[in-house]
Enzyme design. Structure first.
Site, PDB file in Angstrom:
ATOM      1  N   CYS A 128       0.819  -1.294  -0.148  1.00  0.00           N
ATOM      2  CA  CYS A 128      -0.056   0.085   0.018  1.00  0.00           C
ATOM      3  C   CYS A 128       1.075   1.315   0.176  1.00  0.00           C
ATOM      4  O   CYS A 128       0.522   2.358  -0.789  1.00  0.00           O
ATOM      5  CB  CYS A 128      -1.050   0.161   1.255  1.00  0.00           C
ATOM      6  N   HIS A 240      -2.421   6.656   4.927  1.00  0.00           N
ATOM      7  CA  HIS A 240      -1.066   6.693   5.042  1.00  0.00           C
ATOM      8  C   HIS A 240      -0.411   7.953   4.588  1.00  0.00           C
ATOM      9  O   HIS A 240      -1.064   8.442   3.514  1.00  0.00           O
ATOM     10  CB  HIS A 240      -0.363   5.708   4.501  1.00  0.00           C
TER      11      HIS A 240
HETATM   12  N1  LIG Z   1      -5.346  -3.085   5.476  1.00  0.00           N
HETATM   13  C1  LIG Z   1      -4.594  -2.406   4.777  1.00  0.00           C
HETATM   14  O1  LIG Z   1      -4.611  -1.231   4.494  1.00  0.00           O
HETATM   15  C2  LIG Z   1      -4.034  -3.285   3.603  1.00  0.00           C
HETATM   16  C3  LIG Z   1      -3.623  -2.708   2.290  1.00  0.00           C
HETATM   17  C4  LIG Z   1      -2.825  -3.271   1.261  1.00  0.00           C
HETATM   18  C5  LIG Z   1      -2.937  -4.790   1.302  1.00  0.00           C
HETATM   19  N2  LIG Z   1      -3.396  -5.414   2.409  1.00  0.00           N
HETATM   20  C6  LIG Z   1      -3.254  -6.806   2.485  1.00  0.00           C
HETATM   21  O2  LIG Z   1      -4.587  -7.431   2.472  1.00  0.00           O
HETATM   22  C7  LIG Z   1      -4.730  -8.567   3.116  1.00  0.00           C
HETATM   23  C8  LIG Z   1      -5.734  -8.662   3.959  1.00  0.00           C
HETATM   24  O3  LIG Z   1      -5.637  -7.357   4.994  1.00  0.00           O
HETATM   25  P1  LIG Z   1      -6.770  -6.772   5.978  1.00  0.00           P
HETATM   26  O4  LIG Z   1      -6.242  -5.424   6.450  1.00  0.00           O
HETATM   27  O5  LIG Z   1      -8.032  -6.694   5.187  1.00  0.00           O
HETATM   28  O6  LIG Z   1      -6.728  -7.856   7.121  1.00  0.00           O
HETATM   29  P2  LIG Z   1      -7.842  -8.366   8.124  1.00  0.00           P
HETATM   30  O7  LIG Z   1      -8.879  -7.103   8.364  1.00  0.00           O
HETATM   31  O8  LIG Z   1      -7.337  -8.686   9.247  1.00  0.00           O
HETATM   32  O9  LIG Z   1      -8.507  -9.370   7.246  1.00  0.00           O
HETATM   33  C9  LIG Z   1      -8.134 -10.676   6.894  1.00  0.00           C
HETATM   34  C10 LIG Z   1      -9.242 -11.437   5.914  1.00  0.00           C
HETATM   35  O10 LIG Z   1      -8.570 -12.666   5.711  1.00  0.00           O
HETATM   36  C11 LIG Z   1      -9.419 -13.624   5.962  1.00  0.00           C
HETATM   37  N3  LIG Z   1      -8.676 -15.027   5.934  1.00  0.00           N
HETATM   38  C12 LIG Z   1      -7.689 -15.180   6.832  1.00  0.00           C
HETATM   39  N4  LIG Z   1      -7.280 -16.592   7.026  1.00  0.00           N
HETATM   40  C13 LIG Z   1      -7.903 -17.045   6.024  1.00  0.00           C
HETATM   41  C14 LIG Z   1      -8.001 -18.503   5.524  1.00  0.00           C
HETATM   42  N5  LIG Z   1      -7.264 -19.361   6.188  1.00  0.00           N
HETATM   43  N6  LIG Z   1      -9.143 -18.567   4.546  1.00  0.00           N
HETATM   44  C15 LIG Z   1      -9.859 -17.741   4.111  1.00  0.00           C
HETATM   45  N7  LIG Z   1     -10.109 -16.505   4.768  1.00  0.00           N
HETATM   46  C16 LIG Z   1      -8.920 -16.044   5.252  1.00  0.00           C
HETATM   47  C17 LIG Z   1     -10.204 -13.228   7.175  1.00  0.00           C
HETATM   48  O11 LIG Z   1     -11.494 -14.131   7.143  1.00  0.00           O
HETATM   49  P3  LIG Z   1     -11.946 -14.462   8.504  1.00  0.00           P
HETATM   50  O12 LIG Z   1     -12.656 -13.218   9.266  1.00  0.00           O
HETATM   51  O13 LIG Z   1     -13.165 -15.452   8.116  1.00  0.00           O
HETATM   52  O14 LIG Z   1     -10.796 -15.279   9.416  1.00  0.00           O
HETATM   53  C18 LIG Z   1     -10.496 -11.800   6.953  1.00  0.00           C
HETATM   54  O15 LIG Z   1     -11.494 -11.611   6.064  1.00  0.00           O
HETATM   55  C19 LIG Z   1      -3.339  -8.786   3.661  1.00  0.00           C
HETATM   56  O16 LIG Z   1      -2.360  -9.572   2.731  1.00  0.00           O
HETATM   57  C20 LIG Z   1      -2.759  -7.589   3.859  1.00  0.00           C
HETATM   58  O17 LIG Z   1      -1.241  -7.579   3.745  1.00  0.00           O
HETATM   59  C21 LIG Z   1      -4.042  -4.817   3.506  1.00  0.00           C
END
Ligand SMILES: NC(=O)c1ccc[n+]([C@@H]2O[C@H](COP(=O)([O-])OP(=O)(O)OC[C@H]3O[C@@H](n4cnc5c(N)ncnc54)[C@H](OP(=O)(O)O)[C@@H]3O)[C@@H](O)[C@H]2O)c1
Length: 336
Positions: A128, A240
């Site tokens: 990001c 950010h």
């Molecule tokens: N937040 C940001 O600003 C941002 C920006 C760019 C990229 N990212 C990337 O995007 C991804 C998600 O980030 P996030 O911030 O959205 O995290 P988050 O809020 O913690 O959400 C994680 C998601 O992944 C799912 N998940 C985890 N383990 C799983 C599995 N084994 N099978 C299926 N679903 C699973 C969770 O579902 P459950 O609730 O069912 O566990 C939840 O929907 C990461 O790789 C992160 O590095 C995040």
């Protein structure tokens, strides 16, 4: 389009629901996936309730055109084959495949056409902080080559996911109530603090997040630019900010830079010091563009320019960038 969102309950997954709707993305059918934690939960999309399915190794992705995945690198690696085997294009938000030679790493404002060459059916969405930086760098790179970048980031709590955002709220409440502060998602208390570490440290003393900015910028921009980053977690909730210093091949005047940023794709110039106008995360959460302000000549280097950017990292830094990649594929008739 038959569209799937993997990680629908997460910070990025929820943003996908909003962005797809907001942009009138052509969705005929939407499938949502998660782990056992969110399977069975229902989310509303365009007035219809959709139940989250458990992500499994089965044929659920048969007929899916695009899968937006944001469930962490481990999940992306484990399920890439299952997701892509029937031809779905997987646009992945995790760091799992970003630096693989046969996976394009795409920011549409910079290198959209790279998305067309995807031998494994996977397109990686960059980190990001890198996405919002390269959108700004591109405007200057169009004028003259950028040789060097020094950047310090000020990264919001939500960059670490939905639970991290809740933790920051809770920590402020706990501090103000005089209660012990619970620390789970970050290495230290973030409320009333700054943490100069995002992701783990690597052998050269930089963190993984900082090295992502070095490596991913070069790949996206097809450039030999060198990026030295310091990434800091700050107690902002969302969006950010980055303080960026660049050294270019030839000097760039303030006027030239302002003109370039004002017309740069995906950018908004917000630089009016007399009126105290500059980008700030509090006011720019939920916005699409990357905002640029505080543009100055570097005082120590004739070829140096310094400026400040703010972008919503869940939107442009994640969901929006991925949807823009999909929109590009549709526009050039490369999918569907
Ligand atoms: N937040 C940001 O600003 C941002 C920006 C760019 C990229 N990212 C990337 O995007 C991804 C998600 O980030 P996030 O911030 O959205 O995290 P988050 O809020 O913690 O959400 C994680 C998601 O992944 C799912 N998940 C985890 N383990 C799983 C599995 N084994 N099978 C299926 N679903 C699973 C969770 O579902 P459950 O609730 O069912 O566990 C939840 O929907 C990461 O790789 C992160 O590095 C995040």
């Amino acid at each position: 389009m038959k569209v799937a969102i993997v990680g629908a309950s997460g910070a990025v997954g929820q943003e996908f629901l909003r962005v797809l709707d907001e942009r009138n993305f052509p969705v005929d059918e939407l499938l949502l996936f998660g782990s056992t934690r969110s399977a069975g939960r229902k989310y509303t999309f365009r007035g219809k309730e959709i139940e989250v399915k458990l992500l499994q190794h089965n044929d659920d992705f048969k007929g899916v055109d695009i899968a937006f995945t944001s469930a962490g690198a481990g999940t992306s690696k484990e399920f890439a084959e299952t997701i892509t085997k029937y031809g779905a294009v997987m646009i992945d938000n995790s760091s799992a495949f970003r630096m693989d030679n046969d996976i394009p790493l795409v920011v549409p404002e910079v290198n959209a056409a790279d998305a067309l060459n995807r031998p494994r059916g996977i397109i990686a969405n960059p980190n990001c902080t890198t996405i919002q930086m390269v959108v700004a760098l591109k405007a200057i790179e169009n004028l003259t080559h950028i040789k060097r970048v020094h950047v310090a980031t000020y990264q919001a709590a939500s960059g670490a996911g939905a639970a991290a955002m809740d933790e920051l709220y809770e920590q402020y409440r706990q501090v103000l109530a005089g209660e012990p502060v619970k620390v789970e998602k970050f290495a230290y208390q973030l409320a009333f603090n700054l943490i100069p570490q995002i992701d783990v440290f690597t052998d050269n003393g930089y963190t993984k997040e900082e090295m992502k900015m070095y490596n991913e910028t070069r790949k996206i921009m097809h450039s030999d630019v060198k990026v030295s980053a310091t990434c800091v977690r700050v107690p902002a909730l969302r969006s950010h900010s980055e303080s960026i210093w660049i050294e270019t091949e030839r000097p760039v005047s303030i006027e030239e830079a302002r003109e370039a940023f004002a017309h740069g794709e995906g950018l908004v110039l917000m630089d009016n010091p007399e009126k105290k106008e500059y980008p700030m995360p509090l006011f720019l959460a939920g916005k699409d563009p990357v905002y640029v302000g505080r543009i100055r000549k570097d005082l120590s280097n004739e070829n140096g320019l310094t400026f400040w950017i703010v972008g919503d990292q869940i939107k442009k830094g994640a969901a929006l960038n991925a949807v823009q990649i999909a929109e590009y594929l549709i526009k050039v008739k490369n999918i569907g």
